[in-house]
Design a protein around this motif. Sequence first.
Motif, PDB file in Angstrom:
ATOM      1  N   GLU A  95       7.412 -22.699 -25.984  1.00 21.45           N
ATOM      2  CA  GLU A  95       8.820 -22.995 -25.727  1.00 21.45           C
ATOM      3  C   GLU A  95       9.150 -22.398 -24.367  1.00 21.45           C
ATOM      4  OE1 GLU A  95      11.826 -22.618 -28.931  1.00 21.45           O
ATOM      5  OE2 GLU A  95      12.796 -21.261 -27.530  1.00 21.45           O
ATOM      6  N   VAL A  96       9.762 -23.195 -23.500  1.00 23.20           N
ATOM      7  CA  VAL A  96      10.033 -22.740 -22.133  1.00 23.20           C
ATOM      8  C   VAL A  96      11.527 -22.791 -21.844  1.00 23.20           C
ATOM      9  CG1 VAL A  96       7.773 -23.434 -21.253  1.00 23.20           C
ATOM     10  CG2 VAL A  96       9.679 -25.041 -21.157  1.00 23.20           C
ATOM     11  N   LEU A  97      11.943 -21.905 -20.953  1.00 25.42           N
ATOM     12  CA  LEU A  97      13.325 -21.924 -20.489  1.00 25.42           C
ATOM     13  C   LEU A  97      13.498 -23.146 -19.613  1.00 25.42           C
ATOM     14  CD1 LEU A  97      16.113 -20.586 -20.177  1.00 25.42           C
ATOM     15  CD2 LEU A  97      15.175 -19.354 -18.211  1.00 25.42           C
ATOM     16  N   LEU A  98      14.409 -23.996 -20.001  1.00 21.12           N
ATOM     17  CA  LEU A  98      14.667 -25.226 -19.262  1.00 21.12           C
ATOM     18  C   LEU A  98      15.752 -25.014 -18.216  1.00 21.12           C
ATOM     19  CD1 LEU A  98      14.470 -28.287 -18.828  1.00 21.12           C
ATOM     20  CD2 LEU A  98      15.986 -28.567 -20.783  1.00 21.12           C
ATOM     21  N   ALA A  99      16.842 -24.379 -18.629  1.00 19.01           N
ATOM     22  CA  ALA A  99      17.961 -24.184 -17.705  1.00 19.01           C
ATOM     23  C   ALA A  99      18.867 -23.086 -18.228  1.00 19.01           C
ATOM     24  CB  ALA A  99      18.747 -25.473 -17.540  1.00 19.01           C
ATOM     25  N   ASN A 100      19.632 -22.530 -17.297  1.00 20.22           N
ATOM     26  CA  ASN A 100      20.621 -21.520 -17.631  1.00 20.22           C
ATOM     27  C   ASN A 100      21.874 -21.835 -16.813  1.00 20.22           C
ATOM     28  OD1 ASN A 100      21.813 -19.270 -18.648  1.00 20.22           O
ATOM     29  ND2 ASN A 100      20.737 -17.839 -17.325  1.00 20.22           N
ATOM     30  N   TRP A 101      23.006 -21.979 -17.501  1.00 19.17           N
ATOM     31  CA  TRP A 101      24.275 -22.248 -16.834  1.00 19.17           C
ATOM     32  C   TRP A 101      25.212 -21.088 -17.142  1.00 19.17           C
ATOM     33  CZ3 TRP A 101      21.750 -25.986 -19.771  1.00 19.17           C
ATOM     34  CH2 TRP A 101      21.312 -27.117 -19.093  1.00 19.17           C
TER      35      TRP A 101
END
Length: 142
Positions: A95-101
């Motif tokens: 599982e990977v970090l896709l985005a952070n807002w």
Amino acid sequence: MTCPSRTRPAASPFNSSGSSQHLLLSDLVHHPMPPSVRGALLRCVPPHPTQPIHTVWIPGVEPERLHPGSILLSWEPSLGDGMDVTAHLRLASAEVLLANWPDLHGDWSAVVHPTLHEVIGLHTALSVATDALHLANRLATR
């Protein structure tokens, strides 16, 4: 990926008793996630940002139990009056970090929509290409 047209849920968005109940992300974005869930699994991301994004609460399950291509959104109140939103993408082996807002305000579902829609499309295209490559390799070895 096309999304079925559905009406808004009649039940409270925080009723986690029925995990298969589809919730509209736009109904959830102003509230912190319930403590009993890990995030909201995106069931589909429609092509137009004005169409609703359907989600299902995911309890604190291990990442390995999510299907490859799944996107899990999580959010918490930011230091301001917005929400810090994070998206994770489940791949075949991790599982990977896709985005952070950080510090999104109001109905932030339209802000995250373009990234989520493109990633689901790219993952689908890569899956089809991978399957085609495996099939071609099998046929070549016959």
